[in-house]
Design an enzyme around this catalytic site. Structure first.
Site, PDB file in Angstrom:
ATOM      1  N   SER A 270      -5.730   2.992   0.706  1.00 46.57           N
ATOM      2  CA  SER A 270      -4.546   2.613  -0.063  1.00 46.57           C
ATOM      3  C   SER A 270      -3.990   1.351   0.567  1.00 46.57           C
ATOM      4  O   SER A 270      -4.178   1.109   1.756  1.00 46.57           O
ATOM      5  CB  SER A 270      -3.495   3.712   0.016  1.00 46.57           C
ATOM      6  N   ASP A 271      -3.288   0.557  -0.212  1.00 49.16           N
ATOM      7  CA  ASP A 271      -2.529  -0.523   0.400  1.00 49.16           C
ATOM      8  C   ASP A 271      -1.445   0.145   1.253  1.00 49.16           C
ATOM      9  O   ASP A 271      -1.214   1.353   1.147  1.00 49.16           O
ATOM     10  CB  ASP A 271      -1.920  -1.447  -0.663  1.00 49.16           C
ATOM     11  N   CYS A 272      -0.760  -0.634   2.097  1.00 46.97           N
ATOM     12  CA  CYS A 272       0.108   0.015   3.079  1.00 46.97           C
ATOM     13  C   CYS A 272       1.329   0.678   2.439  1.00 46.97           C
ATOM     14  O   CYS A 272       2.138  -0.005   1.805  1.00 46.97           O
ATOM     15  CB  CYS A 272       0.459  -0.976   4.170  1.00 46.97           C
ATOM     16  N   ALA A 274       1.053   2.708  -0.013  1.00 45.49           N
ATOM     17  CA  ALA A 274       0.825   2.870  -1.449  1.00 45.49           C
ATOM     18  C   ALA A 274       0.542   4.322  -1.853  1.00 45.49           C
ATOM     19  O   ALA A 274       0.306   4.601  -3.019  1.00 45.49           O
ATOM     20  CB  ALA A 274      -0.294   1.948  -1.926  1.00 45.49           C
TER      21      ALA A 274
END
Ligand SMILES: *[C@@H]1O[C@H](CO)[C@@H](O)[C@H](O)[C@H]1NC(C)=O
Ligand SMILES: *[C@@H]1O[C@H](CO)[C@@H](O)[C@H](O)[C@H]1NC(C)=O
Ligand SMILES: *[C@@H]1O[C@H](CO)[C@@H](O)[C@H](O)[C@H]1NC(C)=O
Ligand SMILES: *[C@@H]1O[C@H](CO)[C@@H](O)[C@H](O)[C@H]1NC(C)=O
Ligand SMILES: *[C@@H]1O[C@H](CO)[C@@H](O)[C@H](O)[C@H]1NC(C)=O
Length: 753
Positions: A270-272, A274
């Site tokens: 996941s993006d940070c 997210a």
């Protein structure tokens, strides 16, 4: 060449290395003898999947929970040290130009070599315990909106260009030339339709990108497909935003497409934070546990952040997540680490063990950084051939502008450079003893809120024979979490430029820095500004490369990888993800493929000190027949004028052909030149929403003054000539295509029989 700073840097690195090797027990790696070597996951004779499964079988639930986060905990019982998954840049390393400028070279070899050099430096630092091997690069979102602060990190606005960059960079970074295993791991991000940090009421955390199937298929997906299929990337990052109502990280269709249709092998992160946003911002999930369950089900394997660490256990208790789902995620994670050789014992005894700090900032790498800046810098305007300057005939030079003395020229996410000198220092160095050179900043800083420094700058300019103004933007004006609101130069910069141009003895040279497009139309039209050069963020050797171009040691060849829009474009909602223009609501569309408004500079614009002429060679095909090459049952005839390109035909390699083009250099200087091949679709057969023209291939060649050279560009009709219909299905129109290079045309007829 290594200057003072660089030597000092080397010395520090060597010192670190000696310290580490004298107490080598402090260098912790899994499966490092003498301890912890008897586990099957350490046994290199077993397959990667057998080793991964064996390791997972030895983990407790708590171990598992602590392994699904980017800051993975140690498992001392098994001799596994902690690991940081997310590595953006090294602590210190060769600072190449920012990607947008590197893309402007349109040189695949260069992109591959840069990926490779970064991989070498990463391995070198990993071997001494100073870096991880899993990188969260490249950023392959198309540069859709000129205001986007992270457009600088991307290879531009064209899906075909971004796709080509993605695959070369990833192959370089992951070590495609090595027989086995991964050299380092690359990550295609941010999947997908992510390119808005903050606009009006929207932020990247809550934005719902509404994307048509047509735009998805021909703009938002292709770079990722190429990054995975051609590049073989081992990581995919899902983005913060929703795509059509479903957060990307909870989007089973999207992540499933990559995993099952594109054959993605690796881990999905996941993006940070997210995962947290799925619940906290998007309110897509009803509880933190549901958010965890949703992303795991969709295919996420790793959470950047601590949300899964905190909420997965209760999600299991509530019956929302099965432990097997964690095992699947762990399998993907450990498999990548195993492919990297991270469980093969002491890395210094492994296949890449010879690399160490002495492989960082090598002459080879710093030369490559210089080469990249030389190839990427774009000459936007050059009236009356004022450039190149001849240092033998000039008596004095004034340099104006706050960016001229800046030494950090790497853009977003760059680390400490091996060496760094400003543009002004390089100009001084090059002209030392030959002419007098003076400097005035004019503005205090890039924001340029005051005109206080103008008089001094004007005076300095008045006294010089030639004047170079260095203006533009830097990372205080654009970056992650910082989209621009305006496309014009910040503060009083344009006023400074005009004042200097008015006061100078001759028309001036304007150098522009920054990643995002600028509305410099007034400068382009101003006869007192003879030349405009865009240097992007040119990296640690950018000042030197620019100097070489200004004085004609290098003939510029960079071409803009994105459209430069006028300020009026800022009336377009940044949140409107449509690529196609819609005249009925005054929507101008985006990028050269669809934008209908006026532009400051177009995609592909870029001058040279030479002029060029082109000719399609007679060996370029003028007719391609599908029937003879493709099995009849693969041709799903929709109607007589186009063919449906189904999944099995995505790559119709048997139909590939080469366009042969000869390029003639009509100038006195040798130089590289980018041949860009565009296609127009058959007139009688344009689907609703087809782009009018599109890049289908490019090739960068060396040209010699007054000589011609032939180059060939490979075209795969299914990939390069097909277009997405409104349902997102790819079709290949039949009929007469017009290929263009510059203003030269060639017709190719694509038929069934
Ligand atoms: C490693 O695996 C191979 C193949 O299964 C086996 O023959 C060998 O004994 C194993 N080595 C160790 C040290 O366990
Ligand atoms: C990673 O986790 C360790 C302990 O588990 C903690 O001390 C450290 O601050 C964390 N680092 C980051 C970057 O979150
Ligand atoms: C932003 O929110 C305000 C208040 O909810 C609303 O009036 C406005 O129309 C919104 N702006 C946009 C561009 O959506
Ligand atoms: C492409 O890049 C490579 C690596 O820098 C370089 O050797 C080559 O000359 C470049 N090609 C052209 C045509 O400039
Ligand atoms: C395509 O070009 C060929 C040769 O120039 C011409 O004979 C033919 O009529 C064209 N077909 C269409 C559909 O325009």
């Amino acid at each position: 060449m290594c200057n003072k700073h660089c030597n000092l840097f080397f010395f520090i690195l060597l010192l670190i290395f000696h310290l580490l090797s004298s107490q080598s027990l402090s260098l912790e790696f899994p499966c490092k003898p003498p301890r912890h070597t008897n586990y099957p996951f350490c046994n290199t004779s077993l397959t990667i999947s057998a080793r991964a499964r064996s390791l997972i079988s030895l983990l407790t639930l708590s171990d598992k929970l602590h392994s699904l986060t980017t800051n993975a905990s140690s498992i001392p019982r098994l001799g596994i040290p902690p690991y940081q998954w997310g590595n953006h840049a090294l602590h210190a390393a060769t600072t190449f130009p920012q990607v947008i400028l590197t893309a402007a070279s349109f040189n695949r070899t260069l992109w591959y070599l840069i990926g490779s050099a970064i991989g070498v430096e990463a391995r070198a630092m990993y071997n001494v315990g100073q870096a991880g091997l899993t990188f969260w690069s490249p950023n392959v979102n198309v540069f859709r909106d000129p205001r986007w602060g992270r457009g600088q990190e991307t290879p531009g606005e064209d899906p075909m260009l971004v796709s080509a960059y993605a695959s070369e960079f990833v192959r370089g970074l992951q070590g495609a030339s090595h027989d086995q295993g991964l050299f380092t791991s690359a990550c295609c991000k941010h999947f997908t339709a992510y390119d808005l940090n903050k606009w009006a009421n929207f932020t990247k955390y809550n934005f719902n990108a509404l994307v048509t199937q047509q735009d998805l298929e021909d703009t938002y997906l292709p770079p990722f497909r190429s990054c995975i299929q051609q590049g073989g990337a081992s990581c995919l990052m899902c983005s913060f935003n929703q795509v059509n109502g479903v957060p990307a990280c909870a989007n089973e269709d999207l992540l499933g497409l990559a995993r099952s249709k594109w054959g993605f092998q690796g881990y999905i992160t996941s993006d940070c934070d997210a995962v947290a946003t799925v619940y906290e911002y998007h309110k897509y999930a009803k509880s933190p546990e549901d958010a965890v369950a949703d992303v795991l089900r969709a295919g996420v394997d790793l959470n950047c952040g601590t949300y899964m660490l905190r909420h997965t256990q209760s999600a299991i208790k509530q019956g929302k997540v099965e432990e097997e789902e964690l095992d699947r995620a762990l399998f993907n994670l450990f498999s990548v680490q195993l492919r990297l050789g991270m469980f093969d014992g002491d890395p210094r005894k492994g296949q890449f063990g010879k690399l160490g700090p002495w492989n960082v900032c090598t002459t080879e790498h710093t030369t490559l950084a210089l080469e990249a800046a030389r190839q990427g810098i774009v000459l936007l305007k050059n009236e009356n051939k004022i450039l190149p300057l001849d240092r033998g005939f000039i008596t004095s030079l004034a340099v104006i502008g706050p960016m001229a003395t800046e030494t950090k020229l790497g853009g977003d996410y760059s680390g400490v450079a091996c060496s760094s000198r400003s543009i002004y220092e390089e100009l001084q160095e090059f002209t030392k003893g030959l002419l007098s050179i003076s400097y005035a900043s004019g503005c205090h800083d890039i924001a340029c809120q005051s005109v206080e420094g103008f008089n001094e700058a004007i005076q300095t300019a008045k006294e010089a024979e030639y004047v170079i103004i260095v203006a533009g933007i830097d990372t205080t004006q654009e970056g992650e979490d910082h989209d621009r609101a305006s496309l014009v130069l910040p503060g009083e910069q344009m006023a400074l430029i005009s004042a200097i141009a008015d006061a100078s003895k001759r028309p001036v040279i304007l150098v522009l820095t920054g990643g995002g497009p600028l509305d410099v139309l007034s400068a382009d039209r101003n006869p007192l500004i003879a030349s405009i050069v865009w240097v992007g963020y040119p990296g640690e050797a950018g000042g030197k490369a620019l100097t070489e171009i200004i004085f004609g040691l290098v003939n510029p060849a960079g071409r803009l990888p994105m459209t430069w829009y006028p300020e009026s474009f800022t009336n377009v909602p940044m949140s409107d993800m449509n690529m196609r223009a819609d005249p009925s609501r005054g929507y101008p569309g985006r990028t050269y493929r669809f934008y209908t408004g006026t532009r400051v500079y177009g995609f592909g614009h870029g001058l040279s000190y030479s002029a060029f002429s082109y000719k399609f060679s007679s060996s370029s095909p003028s007719k391609i027949s599908l029937y003879t090459s493709v099995k009849a049952d693969k041709l799903l005839l929709e109607d007589v004028d186009h063919v449906l390109v189904d999944d099995d035909m995505q790559d119709c390699s048997t139909l590939r052909f080469e366009m042969q083009v000869s390029v003639m250099n009509l100038g006195d200087l040798d130089g590289s030149h980018v041949v860009m091949l565009f296609s127009r679709w058959p007139n009688n057969n344009v689907l609703e929403g087809s782009p009018t023209t599109q890049l289908v291939g490019f090739s960068s060649v060396h040209t010699v003054s007054y000589e011609s050279i032939e180059t060939s560009i490979l075209v795969d009709p299914c990939q390069h000539l097909s277009i997405a219909d409104e349902k997102g299905k790819r079709v290949l129109p039949l009929g007469n295509y017009t290929f263009t290079v510059g203003d030269t045309h060639h017709t190719l007829s694509l038929q069934i029989y």
